[in-house]
Write a protein that holds these residues in place. Structure first.
Motif, short mmCIF file in Angstrom:
data_model
loop_
_atom_site.label_atom_id
_atom_site.label_comp_id
_atom_site.label_asym_id
_atom_site.label_seq_id
_atom_site.Cartn_x
_atom_site.Cartn_y
_atom_site.Cartn_z
N MET A 1 -9.93 3.57 6.44
CA MET A 1 -9.33 2.54 5.59
C MET A 1 -8.20 1.86 6.37
N LYS A 2 -8.07 0.56 6.17
CA LYS A 2 -6.96 -0.18 6.77
C LYS A 2 -5.78 -0.11 5.81
N ALA A 3 -4.68 0.46 6.29
CA ALA A 3 -3.50 0.66 5.45
C ALA A 3 -2.29 -0.02 6.08
N LEU A 4 -1.44 -0.56 5.23
CA LEU A 4 -0.26 -1.29 5.67
C LEU A 4 0.96 -0.77 4.90
N ASP A 5 1.95 -0.25 5.63
CA ASP A 5 3.21 0.19 5.04
C ASP A 5 4.20 -0.96 5.16
N LEU A 6 4.74 -1.39 4.04
CA LEU A 6 5.63 -2.55 3.99
C LEU A 6 7.07 -2.09 3.81
N GLY A 7 7.92 -2.45 4.77
CA GLY A 7 9.28 -1.93 4.82
C GLY A 7 9.24 -0.56 5.50
N ALA A 8 8.48 -0.47 6.60
CA ALA A 8 8.09 0.81 7.21
C ALA A 8 9.19 1.49 8.02
N GLY A 9 10.24 0.79 8.39
CA GLY A 9 11.37 1.42 9.07
C GLY A 9 11.01 2.20 10.31
N GLU A 10 11.13 3.51 10.23
CA GLU A 10 10.89 4.39 11.37
C GLU A 10 9.43 4.84 11.49
#
Length: 182
Positions: free
Chosen positions: A24-33
């Motif tokens: 699955m293509k996943a995107l963390d928004l506001g991913a920081g570290e």
């Protein structure tokens, strides 16, 4: 200190409400570290993160209010404690709608002036799960105050902006079921 309330345990709690599929293509928004990005990769997801000020090679510089991803190209968007600080939760949620494929998920835990789930529904998401996690936020905030963490200054500004309004912390999981025009 974790960069969002509940840390990895909270991220796992969000993920347990959906069916993860390898690739699955996943995107963390506001991913920081990039902690969440690395966790998503450990489940076999093709994950990356976006942040205005990335602090990891797993995170690209970018603005989740104007994502550089094609429409309907992502299976999963996740954001924890970031959309509210942008001051435009509706735009952030709308961008998630745009980049998510039909059947894609938005996993969100964030400060909530009382209309977070409503914004998601108005955008077109079907709400699969909603939880009040204000107690988790209070614990996080008290720990941040104790450690004199960076987030306290942001929250003080938000308190002034929302003076008199109760701000909670809500977890909402939505799925893009159909076209926004329906």
């Amino acid at each position: 200190m974790n960069r969002h309330p509940g840390g990895e345990e909270q991220t796992l709690h969000l993920l347990e409400h959906i069916e993860l599929r390898r690739g699955m293509k996943a995107l963390d928004l506001g991913a920081g570290e990039g902690e969440t990005v690395r966790l998503l990769k450990s489940f076999g997801l093709n994950a990356c993160g976006v942040d205005l000020f990335p602090r990891s090679s797993d995170v690209q510089e970018g603005d989740f209010l104007n994502l550089k991803y094609a429409s309907e190209s992502i299976d999963l968007c996740i954001s924890q404690c970031a959309f509210f600080v942008s001051r435009d939760q509706a735009k952030a949620i709308s961008e998630c709608w745009r980049v998510l494929k039909k059947g894609g998920y938005l996993l969100l835990s964030d400060l909530d002036p009382g209309n977070l789930a409503e914004i998601m529904e108005r955008t077109g998401f079907t709400i699969l799960q909603k939880e009040d996690q204000t107690a988790l936020w209070r614990e996080y905030y008290l720990e941040a105050l104790w450690r004199d963490s960076f987030c306290c200054e942001d929250y003080k500004l938000l308190q002034k902006e929302y003076k008199g309004k109760k701000i909670g912390y809500t977890m909402v999981i939505g799925r893009k079921e159909d076209d926004i025009s329906n």
